[in-house]
Design a protein around this motif. Structure first.
Motif, mmCIF file in Angstrom:
data_model
loop_
_atom_site.group_PDB
_atom_site.id
_atom_site.type_symbol
_atom_site.label_atom_id
_atom_site.label_comp_id
_atom_site.label_asym_id
_atom_site.label_seq_id
_atom_site.Cartn_x
_atom_site.Cartn_y
_atom_site.Cartn_z
ATOM 1 N N PRO A 164 0.799 -1.225 0.000
ATOM 2 C CA PRO A 164 0.000 0.000 0.000
ATOM 3 C C PRO A 164 0.834 1.278 0.000
ATOM 4 C CG PRO A 164 -0.072 -1.070 2.142
ATOM 5 C CD PRO A 164 0.582 -2.034 1.208
ATOM 6 N N ALA A 165 2.117 1.175 0.319
ATOM 7 C CA ALA A 165 2.988 2.355 0.319
ATOM 8 C C ALA A 165 3.501 2.692 -1.076
ATOM 9 C CB ALA A 165 4.168 2.137 1.267
ATOM 10 N N ASP A 166 3.178 1.870 -2.070
ATOM 11 C CA ASP A 166 3.610 2.129 -3.449
ATOM 12 C C ASP A 166 3.106 3.503 -3.880
ATOM 13 O OD1 ASP A 166 3.881 2.129 -6.320
ATOM 14 O OD2 ASP A 166 3.974 -0.064 -6.236
ATOM 15 N N GLN A 167 4.036 4.367 -4.317
ATOM 16 C CA GLN A 167 3.693 5.765 -4.622
ATOM 17 C C GLN A 167 3.473 6.023 -6.113
ATOM 18 O OE1 GLN A 167 3.053 7.980 -2.372
ATOM 19 N NE2 GLN A 167 3.832 6.968 -0.533
ATOM 20 N N ARG A 168 3.470 5.000 -6.941
ATOM 21 C CA ARG A 168 3.293 5.230 -8.375
ATOM 22 C C ARG A 168 1.966 5.936 -8.666
ATOM 23 N NH1 ARG A 168 4.841 -0.648 -10.791
ATOM 24 N NH2 ARG A 168 4.305 -1.288 -8.649
ATOM 25 N N ASP A 169 2.020 6.941 -9.546
ATOM 26 C CA ASP A 169 0.808 7.691 -9.877
ATOM 27 C C ASP A 169 0.039 6.977 -10.982
ATOM 28 O OD1 ASP A 169 2.206 8.234 -12.242
ATOM 29 O OD2 ASP A 169 2.620 10.324 -11.711
ATOM 30 N N LEU A 170 -1.104 7.555 -11.338
ATOM 31 C CA LEU A 170 -1.992 6.901 -12.295
ATOM 32 C C LEU A 170 -1.346 6.745 -13.667
ATOM 33 C CD1 LEU A 170 -4.775 5.676 -12.422
ATOM 34 C CD2 LEU A 170 -5.701 7.900 -13.069
#
Length: 249
Positions: A164-170
């Motif tokens: 859930p900490a994955d920061q990849r944007d849309l």
């Protein structure tokens, strides 16, 4: 919706409350029951997952699982839990989908009472009748995260549940799935009823509940699910659950 409290005494004989200890890490594969099942985690934290939905059940709630619905179970915090097994015959509850309910102090005491008094008795009939009449569906909360069917956004959802900490944007996720931002945006809204940002927030809060249940501090939990500032995490948590994360510690 409240149910009619009058109950055939024979129906009471088809309701059994079973209490037991749950061990952290316990996991069952996909299975189903011939009876309805009301799962309440008194002091434990349990996840129930169907083919397209994932529920985290904190001690404040229970989940009604209708008969014949395939599901799996995973225990995140050891403790005591209860399963109220309800016969499908003449059952006044007609929910056809898994449904969350709030466990009030009275509901809690009724479940414990039924576990401790298994033999037929007129007071037991009254307790079963009252319990079933008190069950009301609650609005979708953080313990429910819809899982999409489309393989492109399902891949995104599974990755974010795993981290859930994955920061990849849309835009990055769109490239990852060989899709356009417009397509991913449309699919998330259509299949989950949420925007991508809303869904990710719910997934993060669900993951946060697990960390909090396992004894992590609010600050450590915030970092684990992708928030750099505990204040921003607390605000998101309150927006989704209506409570401060410390209430779940």
């Amino acid at each position: 919706m409240r149910h009619v409290a009058n109950l055939d005494p024979e129906m009471a004989n088809g309701v059994i409350a079973i209490g037991g200890q749950f061990t952290r890490g316990a996991l069952t594969g996909l299975h189903e029951h011939a009876e309805h099942l009301l799962s309440w985690s008194a002091t434990t934290t349990v996840s129930l997952r169907t083919e397209n939905r994932d529920w985290l059940i904190p001690p404040t709630h229970a989940l009604w699982m209708p008969a014949g619905c395939p599901h799996s179970v995973e225990v995140f915090r050891s403790g005591r839990g209860y399963a109220v097994v309800v016969s499908t015959e003449n059952c006044p509850i007609t929910w056809t989908e898994p449904t969350g309910v709030l466990v009030t102090p009275l509901i809690r005491e009724l479940i414990v009472h039924l576990d401790q008094h298994q033999r037929p008795h007129h007071t037991r009939t009254a307790a079963v009748s009252l319990l079933l009449s008190l069950l009301e569906p609650v609005p979708d909360t953080t313990f429910h995260v819809p899982l999409p069917d489309d393989p492109r956004i399902r891949a995104i959802a599974e990755a974010l549940i795993a981290d859930p900490a994955d920061q990849r944007d849309l835009a990055t996720w769109a490239a990852y799935t060989h899709s356009s931002v417009r397509t991913i945006t449309r699919l998330f809204t259509h299949e989950t009823g949420m925007t991508f940002a809303q869904w990710r927030t719910h997934a993060r809060i669900r993951a946060a509940l697990i960390h909090l249940a396992q004894g992590s501090s609010v600050g450590a939990t915030a970092r684990a699910v992708g928030y750099h500032k505990p204040g921003a995490f607390a605000e998101a948590f309150r927006r989704v659950t209506g409570q401060h994360p410390s209430a779940y510690c």
